[in-house]
Design a protein around this motif. Structure first.
Motif, mmCIF file in Angstrom:
data_model
loop_
_atom_site.group_PDB
_atom_site.id
_atom_site.type_symbol
_atom_site.label_atom_id
_atom_site.label_comp_id
_atom_site.label_asym_id
_atom_site.label_seq_id
_atom_site.Cartn_x
_atom_site.Cartn_y
_atom_site.Cartn_z
ATOM 1 N N GLU A 1 0.835 -1.202 0.000
ATOM 2 C CA GLU A 1 0.000 0.000 0.000
ATOM 3 C C GLU A 1 0.877 1.263 0.000
ATOM 4 O O GLU A 1 0.593 2.226 -0.714
ATOM 5 N N ASN A 2 1.962 1.257 0.801
ATOM 6 C CA ASN A 2 2.896 2.394 0.818
ATOM 7 C C ASN A 2 3.545 2.588 -0.546
ATOM 8 O O ASN A 2 3.720 3.715 -1.012
ATOM 9 N N LEU A 3 3.907 1.489 -1.195
ATOM 10 C CA LEU A 3 4.517 1.559 -2.514
ATOM 11 C C LEU A 3 3.538 2.109 -3.547
ATOM 12 O O LEU A 3 3.901 2.936 -4.386
ATOM 13 N N LYS A 4 2.278 1.662 -3.488
ATOM 14 C CA LYS A 4 1.249 2.181 -4.400
ATOM 15 C C LYS A 4 1.092 3.690 -4.231
ATOM 16 O O LYS A 4 1.000 4.426 -5.211
ATOM 17 N N GLN A 5 1.064 4.130 -2.986
ATOM 18 C CA GLN A 5 0.897 5.565 -2.715
ATOM 19 C C GLN A 5 2.100 6.346 -3.250
ATOM 20 O O GLN A 5 1.946 7.397 -3.872
ATOM 21 N N LEU A 6 3.310 5.831 -3.021
ATOM 22 C CA LEU A 6 4.526 6.490 -3.490
ATOM 23 C C LEU A 6 4.552 6.572 -5.014
ATOM 24 O O LEU A 6 4.896 7.615 -5.591
ATOM 25 N N LEU A 7 4.150 5.489 -5.677
ATOM 26 C CA LEU A 7 4.099 5.482 -7.143
ATOM 27 C C LEU A 7 3.072 6.477 -7.680
ATOM 28 O O LEU A 7 3.326 7.177 -8.656
ATOM 29 N N SER A 8 1.928 6.547 -7.036
ATOM 30 C CA SER A 8 0.894 7.467 -7.524
ATOM 31 C C SER A 8 1.295 8.921 -7.292
ATOM 32 O O SER A 8 0.949 9.790 -8.089
ATOM 33 N N GLU A 9 2.034 9.191 -6.222
ATOM 34 C CA GLU A 9 2.467 10.564 -5.948
ATOM 35 C C GLU A 9 3.604 11.009 -6.864
ATOM 36 O O GLU A 9 3.794 12.193 -7.101
ATOM 37 N N ASN A 10 4.375 10.052 -7.384
ATOM 38 C CA ASN A 10 5.544 10.372 -8.214
ATOM 39 C C ASN A 10 5.435 9.725 -9.589
ATOM 40 O O ASN A 10 6.411 9.214 -10.122
ATOM 41 N N GLU A 11 4.255 9.773 -10.156
ATOM 42 C CA GLU A 11 3.999 9.093 -11.430
ATOM 43 C C GLU A 11 4.917 9.582 -12.546
ATOM 44 O O GLU A 11 5.481 8.782 -13.295
ATOM 45 N N GLU A 12 5.104 10.901 -12.650
ATOM 46 C CA GLU A 12 5.929 11.459 -13.735
ATOM 47 C C GLU A 12 7.382 11.000 -13.605
ATOM 48 O O GLU A 12 8.006 10.601 -14.597
#
Length: 158
Positions: free
Chosen positions: A24-35
């Motif tokens: 879940e933490n990884l998903k959040q990190l990926l969504s926040e830094n998509e670019e």
């Protein structure tokens, strides 16, 4: 009245719950830094296309052989001579006065410019002209410098 709390029960997460939390933490990190993530994948794809990733992988696999070759090359006599010469030159340069060095280099550049112009003119120098040139203050200064330089060099070679 309520009974006082005497022990604190720390919630122990199971291994499955820890994995879920990390995911879940990884998903959040990926969504926040998509670019940024997209740029990293683009760079990786480009590196893979040109074969750089494969080359890097092979270099990592052969690290001991490469280190052995590099050390072998660094300990060769010509390389150690270059290193020793550079250290000697660096030592001499640290002892020299920077203003004198700057003036000498600027004078060398000026001299090279004037010499190149003289070579292009293809003018002949006769003995009479040489004697006449000794009266020129610039030439006299350069000859005086050269003679005293050679004298100092000779003393140093003694």
């Amino acid at each position: 009245m309520a009974t006082p709390i005497t022990t604190i029960n720390k919630q122990q997460l199971t291994e499955e719950q820890l994995k879920d939390q990390k995911l879940e933490n990884l998903k959040q990190l990926l969504s926040e830094n998509e670019e940024a993530v997209n740029q990293v994948f683009t760079i990786m794809a480009e590196l893979n296309d040109i074969g750089a990733l494969e080359a890097a992988t092979k270099l990592i696999e052969a690290k001991e052989e490469i280190a052995h070759i590099a050390l072998g090359q660094m300990t060769r006599k010509p390389v150690t001579n270059i290193i020793n010469n550079l250290m000697g030159v660096a030592g001499v340069l640290t002892e020299m006065n920077p203003e004198t060095t700057t003036k000498l280099v600027e004078s060398l550049n000026t001299g090279l410019d004037v010499a190149n112009k003289a070579v292009e003119s293809d003018e002949k120098v006769s003995v009479f002209k040489l004697v006449k040139l000794l009266k020129d203050p610039d030439i006299n200064r350069a000859l005086n410098f050269g003679i005293h330089f050679l004298k100092g060099l000779g003393k140093g070679l003694e």
